[in-house]
Scaffold this active site. Structure first.
Site, short mmCIF file in Angstrom:
data_model
loop_
_atom_site.label_atom_id
_atom_site.label_comp_id
_atom_site.label_asym_id
_atom_site.label_seq_id
_atom_site.Cartn_x
_atom_site.Cartn_y
_atom_site.Cartn_z
N TRP A 31 0.87 -1.19 0.00
CA TRP A 31 0.00 0.00 0.00
C TRP A 31 0.90 1.23 0.00
CZ3 TRP A 31 -5.48 -0.56 0.45
CH2 TRP A 31 -6.19 0.64 0.47
N ASP A 94 -9.44 11.08 5.07
CA ASP A 94 -10.61 11.79 5.60
C ASP A 94 -11.17 11.12 6.85
OD1 ASP A 94 -10.44 13.57 3.56
OD2 ASP A 94 -11.80 12.44 2.24
N HIS A 97 -8.87 5.96 9.78
CA HIS A 97 -8.29 4.64 9.50
C HIS A 97 -6.81 4.58 9.89
CE1 HIS A 97 -6.64 6.59 5.89
NE2 HIS A 97 -5.76 5.62 5.92
C1 DLZ Z 1 -7.29 0.15 3.91
C2 DLZ Z 1 -6.03 0.95 3.99
C3 DLZ Z 1 -6.06 2.34 3.96
C4 DLZ Z 1 -7.35 3.09 3.85
N1 DLZ Z 1 -4.95 3.08 4.01
C5 DLZ Z 1 -3.76 2.45 4.12
C6 DLZ Z 1 -2.56 3.20 4.18
O1 DLZ Z 1 -2.52 4.43 4.15
N2 DLZ Z 1 -1.39 2.51 4.29
C7 DLZ Z 1 -1.34 1.13 4.35
O2 DLZ Z 1 -0.25 0.57 4.45
N3 DLZ Z 1 -2.48 0.41 4.27
C8 DLZ Z 1 -3.66 1.02 4.14
N4 DLZ Z 1 -4.81 0.30 4.07
C9 DLZ Z 1 -4.72 -1.18 3.97
C10 DLZ Z 1 -4.58 -1.88 5.34
O3 DLZ Z 1 -3.26 -1.77 5.85
C11 DLZ Z 1 -4.89 -3.40 5.17
O4 DLZ Z 1 -4.11 -3.92 4.13
C12 DLZ Z 1 -6.36 -3.65 4.84
O5 DLZ Z 1 -7.20 -3.03 5.78
C13 DLZ Z 1 -6.65 -5.18 4.83
O6 DLZ Z 1 -6.40 -5.75 6.12
#
Ligand code: DLZ
Length: 171
Positions: A31, A94, A97
């Site tokens: 991510w 926003d 999370h």
């Molecule tokens: C869902 C999500 C969101 C909204 N933002 C990030 C982020 O900024 N950085 C990150 O590493 N992961 C994000 N994730 C994914 C979550 O870490 C995770 O992979 C999912 O919620 C599935 O468990």
């Protein structure tokens, strides 16, 4: 101390001895991969710069930062490592999370460190916006991946050498 006040990627290379004997795990989240893959490069290159044995660096990729603790656990089940470096990037959006993910990763890695006896390095970039993340993944505030690698090396060395060395605290 805030990263803006000290570039943590600068460290005294003389404090590093032979690291070829150590085995490293790296878990990197996909991510925000434009950031995390740069963290990985900084981390991996730093280990190699100090002559880590490539065969003793085990890398797992996980979908997001939330999966870093479980990814590390899976890696440790498979490979005998001295230390695991966990790399991810959580950017505030926003909703709240980011708080949930950041806290879960911090708590998960803390527990894992203590229960497994293997240090878990917190290489999570937690920022308010993309620019702050860019600044910390090879930009004006250095590369947190380099810092994470250096921290991992020190923790691996700590097992056998806990000699106090002046001027190393705080990098
Ligand atoms: C869902 C999500 C969101 C909204 N933002 C990030 C982020 O900024 N950085 C990150 O590493 N992961 C994000 N994730 C994914 C979550 O870490 C995770 O992979 C999912 O919620 C599935 O468990």
């Amino acid at each position: 101390m805030a990263t803006s006040l000290v570039n943590l990627s600068t460290y005294d290379e003389n404090t590093i001895k032979d690291i070829s004997k150590y085995s490293f795990g790296i878990v990197v989240a996909d991510w925000n991969k434009e950031i995390t893959h740069k963290l990985f490069e900084g981390c991996y290159d730093t280990l190699l710069l100090h002559h880590a044995d490539k065969d003793k660096i085990h890398v797992y990729q996980v979908p997001g930062s939330f999966e870093l603790p479980s990814g590390s656990k899976l890696l440790m089940n498979k490979f005998k490592v001295d230390v695991v470096i966990c790399l991810g990037c959580v950017i505030k959006g926003d909703t709240s999370h980011d708080d949930y993910i950041n806290n879960a990763v911090a708590q998960g890695l803390t527990q894992l460190s203590i229960l497994s006896g293997k240090p878990q390095i917190f290489g999570l970039v937690t920022t308010n916006n993309l620019q702050q993340a860019i600044d910390r993944s090879g930009g004006v505030h250095g590369n947190k991946g380099v810092e994470a690698a250096y921290t991992a090396i020190r923790m691996a060395q700590l097992k056998e050498d806990a000699t106090f060395t002046k001027n190393t605290i705080g990098f």
